[in-house]
Design a protein around this motif. Structure first.
Motif, short mmCIF file in Angstrom:
data_model
loop_
_atom_site.label_atom_id
_atom_site.label_comp_id
_atom_site.label_asym_id
_atom_site.label_seq_id
_atom_site.Cartn_x
_atom_site.Cartn_y
_atom_site.Cartn_z
N LYS A 32 7.29 -2.96 7.11
CA LYS A 32 8.35 -3.38 6.17
C LYS A 32 9.41 -4.20 6.94
CE LYS A 32 8.72 -2.44 2.20
NZ LYS A 32 8.15 -3.15 1.03
N ILE A 33 9.67 -3.84 8.20
CA ILE A 33 10.62 -4.60 9.02
C ILE A 33 10.10 -6.02 9.24
CG2 ILE A 33 11.68 -4.82 11.32
CD1 ILE A 33 11.81 -1.75 11.44
N GLU A 34 8.85 -6.11 9.70
CA GLU A 34 8.25 -7.43 9.97
C GLU A 34 8.23 -8.28 8.71
OE1 GLU A 34 7.80 -8.54 12.94
OE2 GLU A 34 8.46 -6.56 13.59
N GLN A 35 7.88 -7.63 7.60
CA GLN A 35 7.80 -8.32 6.31
C GLN A 35 9.17 -8.89 5.92
OE1 GLN A 35 7.82 -5.65 2.84
NE2 GLN A 35 6.12 -6.86 2.04
N GLU A 36 10.20 -8.06 6.07
CA GLU A 36 11.54 -8.51 5.68
C GLU A 36 11.98 -9.70 6.54
OE1 GLU A 36 15.06 -5.79 4.64
OE2 GLU A 36 15.80 -6.95 6.34
N LYS A 37 11.72 -9.60 7.86
CA LYS A 37 12.10 -10.71 8.75
C LYS A 37 11.42 -12.00 8.30
CE LYS A 37 12.77 -8.13 13.07
NZ LYS A 37 12.09 -7.80 14.32
N ASP A 43 -2.09 4.02 6.91
CA ASP A 43 -3.22 3.23 7.39
C ASP A 43 -2.66 1.94 8.04
OD1 ASP A 43 -5.34 1.42 7.57
OD2 ASP A 43 -6.28 2.14 5.74
N ARG A 44 -2.55 1.97 9.37
CA ARG A 44 -1.88 0.89 10.07
C ARG A 44 -2.48 -0.48 9.78
NH1 ARG A 44 -2.12 0.77 16.33
NH2 ARG A 44 -2.95 -1.33 16.19
N LEU A 45 -3.82 -0.56 9.83
CA LEU A 45 -4.44 -1.87 9.63
C LEU A 45 -4.20 -2.41 8.23
CD1 LEU A 45 -7.78 -1.47 11.62
CD2 LEU A 45 -5.66 -2.65 12.28
N ASP A 77 7.52 5.20 10.95
CA ASP A 77 6.05 5.19 10.76
C ASP A 77 5.54 3.74 10.69
OD1 ASP A 77 7.01 4.44 8.27
OD2 ASP A 77 6.50 6.32 7.29
N TYR A 78 4.21 3.60 10.60
CA TYR A 78 3.61 2.25 10.54
C TYR A 78 4.09 1.49 9.32
CZ TYR A 78 0.28 3.89 14.02
OH TYR A 78 -0.30 4.39 15.14
N TYR A 79 4.20 2.21 8.20
CA TYR A 79 4.66 1.58 6.96
C TYR A 79 6.00 0.87 7.21
CZ TYR A 79 7.16 1.64 2.46
OH TYR A 79 7.94 1.32 1.37
N THR A 80 6.96 1.63 7.78
CA THR A 80 8.30 1.07 8.00
C THR A 80 8.26 -0.07 9.00
OG1 THR A 80 9.15 3.28 7.59
CG2 THR A 80 10.69 1.71 8.51
N PRO A 94 0.86 -1.18 0.00
CA PRO A 94 0.00 0.00 0.00
C PRO A 94 0.90 1.24 0.00
CG PRO A 94 -0.60 -1.50 1.79
CD PRO A 94 0.70 -1.98 1.24
N PRO A 95 0.41 2.37 -0.52
CA PRO A 95 1.26 3.57 -0.54
C PRO A 95 1.62 4.04 0.86
CG PRO A 95 -0.94 4.03 -1.45
CD PRO A 95 -0.91 2.59 -1.09
N PRO A 96 2.92 4.35 1.11
CA PRO A 96 3.34 4.77 2.45
C PRO A 96 2.55 5.97 2.96
CG PRO A 96 5.23 4.54 0.98
CD PRO A 96 4.03 4.27 0.16
#
Ligand code: NAD
Length: 245
Positions: A146-151, A83-85, A140-143, A77-79
């Protein structure tokens, strides 16, 4: 025994986006056959199969990944939506779904588009390497997602199962058809909003030319083998020198 799909059959999840489309074009040039999986179709290109669907939908993914050996995941989704959810649903749960679908479909390689901001703690980084820790307080929530996703993607790398993963971390991508970075800066300048300096004018920021990002993705994909040191690792892709901002 199952016949392994050709290593030149790939899918680009998020292939309708800015980076995704550049990646698709370069993959075609290099003789890959390409399927795009995205919630929207933004262009037509001979030789590309488009499948519209949400990456959180495992069934849709499974049909898109049939006979595919290599997957690029560059959807998000666009940074700016903040939108956290939505970030959690798409970047975290959706990435789990992609990993599971790849394994079930017999995909051999997954290349994730991560972001250099996963290591950004709010202060300048010069000559930062991939061994920097993940940001404890992401900007931010986006980042954060992105951290969780990369892990998730890097931890899923499993040489025994023959499922190999790698992540590319670009920052501030620019180039032809950039919908976001340069147009936003130009708009802000037109509205007279570029007269302020945050800090003392020595903050650094990296930008990456889109073709370099694409090149990094394809190099990573082509070097990803069970005996390669890049398995399960992230790589920063930026241009040579950070720019004062
Ligand atoms: P983009 O918005 O142009 O493309 C993202 C694509 O993902 C879009 O086509 C969108 O429709 C698709 N998408 C979103 N949600 C989806 C869903 N649920 N299911 C299927 N498809 C979905 O963005 P971009 O600039 O091309 O970014 C691509 C990747 O690069 C992202 O992972 C982003 O986090 C990363 N990245 C971008 C930059 C940058 O400066 N543009 C910098 C660092 C990292």
């Amino acid at each position: 025994t199952r016949v392994r799909p050709s290593s030149k059959r790939c899918a680009v999840i998020g292939g309708s986006g800015f980076l995704g489309r550049h990646l698709v074009e370069k993959l075609l040039d290099r003789g890959y056959s390409v399927s795009v999986f995205d919630i929207r179709q933004s262009y037509e290109l001979p030789g590309v199969t488009f499948l519209q669907g949400d990456l959180c939908d495992k069934q849709a993914l499974l049909s898109a990944l049939k006979d595919i050996s290599l997957v690029f995941h560059c959807a998000s989704p666009p940074p700016a939506s903040d939108d956290r959810l939505l970030f959690e649903r798409v970047n975290i749960q959706g990435t789990q779904t992609i990993i599971q679908a790849c394994i079930d479909a017999g995909v051999q390689k997954l290349v994730l588009t991560s972001s250099a901001s996963v290591v950004f703690e709010g202060t300048d980084i010069k000559n930062g390497k991939e061994d920097l820790p993940y940001a404890k307080k992401p900007i931010d929530y986006y980042t954060q997602t992105k951290i969780e996703q990369e892990k998730l993607v890097l931890e899923a790398c499993d040489k025994q199962k023959g499922f190999l993963t790698v992540a590319i971390r670009p920052h501030g991508i620019f180039g032809p058809r950039d919908p976001q970075l340069v147009p936003t800066l130009v708009d802000a300048a037109r509205q007279g909003k570029m007269k302020f300096i945050i800090g003392d004018g020595t903050n650094l920021v990296d930008f990456t030319y889109v073709e370099n990002v694409v090149h990094g993705h394809i190099l990573a994909a082509e070097h990803l083998r069970a005996d390669s040191p890049i398995c399960g690792k992230p790589y920063h892709i930026t241009n040579d020198e950070p720019i004062r901002f």
